[in-house]
Write a protein that holds these residues in place. Sequence first.
Motif, short mmCIF file in Angstrom:
data_model
loop_
_atom_site.label_atom_id
_atom_site.label_comp_id
_atom_site.label_asym_id
_atom_site.label_seq_id
_atom_site.Cartn_x
_atom_site.Cartn_y
_atom_site.Cartn_z
N ARG A 58 0.81 -1.22 0.00
CA ARG A 58 0.00 0.00 0.00
C ARG A 58 0.85 1.27 0.00
O ARG A 58 0.30 2.38 0.02
CB ARG A 58 -0.93 0.00 1.21
CG ARG A 58 -1.96 -1.11 1.20
CD ARG A 58 -2.96 -1.00 2.35
NE ARG A 58 -2.28 -0.91 3.63
CZ ARG A 58 -2.26 0.19 4.39
NH1 ARG A 58 -2.89 1.29 4.00
NH2 ARG A 58 -1.62 0.18 5.54
N LEU A 68 -0.60 -0.28 -4.39
CA LEU A 68 -1.91 -0.91 -4.43
C LEU A 68 -2.75 -0.45 -3.24
O LEU A 68 -2.33 0.38 -2.45
CB LEU A 68 -1.77 -2.43 -4.45
CG LEU A 68 -1.04 -2.99 -5.67
CD1 LEU A 68 -0.90 -4.51 -5.56
CD2 LEU A 68 -1.76 -2.62 -6.96
N GLY A 69 -3.94 -1.04 -3.10
CA GLY A 69 -4.85 -0.59 -2.05
C GLY A 69 -5.10 -1.63 -0.98
O GLY A 69 -4.48 -2.70 -0.94
N LEU A 70 -6.04 -1.31 -0.11
CA LEU A 70 -6.37 -2.19 1.00
C LEU A 70 -6.94 -3.53 0.53
O LEU A 70 -6.61 -4.57 1.13
CB LEU A 70 -7.36 -1.48 1.94
CG LEU A 70 -7.64 -2.13 3.29
CD1 LEU A 70 -6.35 -2.39 4.06
CD2 LEU A 70 -8.59 -1.25 4.10
N GLU A 72 -6.09 -5.31 -2.02
CA GLU A 72 -4.97 -6.16 -2.41
C GLU A 72 -4.18 -6.63 -1.19
O GLU A 72 -3.71 -7.78 -1.14
CB GLU A 72 -4.05 -5.41 -3.37
CG GLU A 72 -4.60 -5.21 -4.77
CD GLU A 72 -5.68 -4.14 -4.84
OE1 GLU A 72 -6.50 -4.17 -5.77
OE2 GLU A 72 -5.71 -3.26 -3.95
N ALA A 73 -4.04 -5.75 -0.19
CA ALA A 73 -3.35 -6.15 1.03
C ALA A 73 -4.11 -7.26 1.74
O ALA A 73 -3.51 -8.21 2.28
CB ALA A 73 -3.19 -4.95 1.97
N HIS A 93 3.97 -4.29 8.13
CA HIS A 93 3.26 -3.72 6.97
C HIS A 93 2.82 -2.28 7.25
O HIS A 93 3.00 -1.39 6.41
CB HIS A 93 2.05 -4.59 6.64
CG HIS A 93 1.20 -4.07 5.53
ND1 HIS A 93 1.45 -4.34 4.20
CD2 HIS A 93 0.11 -3.27 5.54
CE1 HIS A 93 0.54 -3.75 3.46
NE2 HIS A 93 -0.29 -3.09 4.25
N THR A 171 -10.30 8.16 5.65
CA THR A 171 -9.80 6.82 5.35
C THR A 171 -9.68 6.03 6.66
O THR A 171 -9.64 6.60 7.74
CB THR A 171 -8.42 6.90 4.68
OG1 THR A 171 -7.53 7.64 5.53
CG2 THR A 171 -8.53 7.59 3.33
N ILE A 177 -7.15 -0.76 10.10
CA ILE A 177 -6.45 -1.57 9.10
C ILE A 177 -5.83 -2.79 9.74
O ILE A 177 -5.87 -3.90 9.19
CB ILE A 177 -5.39 -0.72 8.38
CG1 ILE A 177 -6.06 0.39 7.56
CG2 ILE A 177 -4.52 -1.59 7.47
CD1 ILE A 177 -5.09 1.37 6.96
#
Length: 310
Positions: A58, A68-70, A72-73, A93, A171, A177
């Motif tokens: 990310r 990439l974004g959340l 993909e994580a 991460h 966000t 997260i």
Amino acid sequence: MSVRFQLTEDQRALKTGVRELLDRRFGREALRAAVEAPGRLDRELWRSLGDAGFFALRLPEGQGGVGLGLPEAVLAFEEAGRALLPGPLVATHLAAGSVPGAATGETVVAAVDGELVEWLEAADVVRGDSTGAVPLRSVDPLTPLHRIPAPTRRHTAAETAGPGTGPGTPTPTPESISILLTAAEQLGTAVRVQELAVQHARTREQFGRPIGAFQAVQHLCADVLARTETARVAVYAAAVTGDPADIAAARLLADEAAVRGARDCLQVHGGMGFTWEADVHLHLKRAWVRAGRGGGSTESEELLAARLVA
């Protein structure tokens, strides 16, 4: 009108790539070697993850990340959970953009969050106050734990009752997260114990036929599948919306899918499932430990309750 959400081709390729990497670098032999040497982190494996961009998924490309974004994580952490990959993956991460070496896997970062701390002694960097940390005996041989005197932070009603992450909304916080990525790891465990249960039901024979032919075993496998797919939908949806309530719901469903799925898988295996040689108990123990992260399920339940009241 119905709407179907599917992974994109790039997302499927990412998921496949992470699984293939972990199959090569952390297969069953490596897993068992790690179990026999608890508390020791494989730094070569950690650097391999860094080289593959696991920790920097990310991070913006301008900062050396993958960009990439959340969602993909979440896919990557699902595969890590499926493989029982040890170490403070979530903390490292999250630290990729602030701690030198975290993005590349050169530095291991452990986060002090609440009362339990992972990899405190093995980590190069410990984020938070770890004064007075006391080692604990962990049920999971691959997850060293410590108890610290710092109180667990709780959400306030004002924090939990806010809107989601639609247009014009903030966000997700690092804490949210962290909870979501932990839920993704739990989903990975649920997927793996489902695979193990079905495989054993197909190959193990009793009274001249596979045990999967018996209705009781079929019901266990069906329950594991139902919980896993429900958790998958919740985790993937929360990765898209980023809404705290969605993340809390995903956490609760993923915890249930992992813990109850591993228990049912153990039941399918019967007596051999309780032996040290079987991997089922490792998945159950990891699921138990993950379920206690970040205040455990109680914090997510309180968040959902506050949203409903609001």
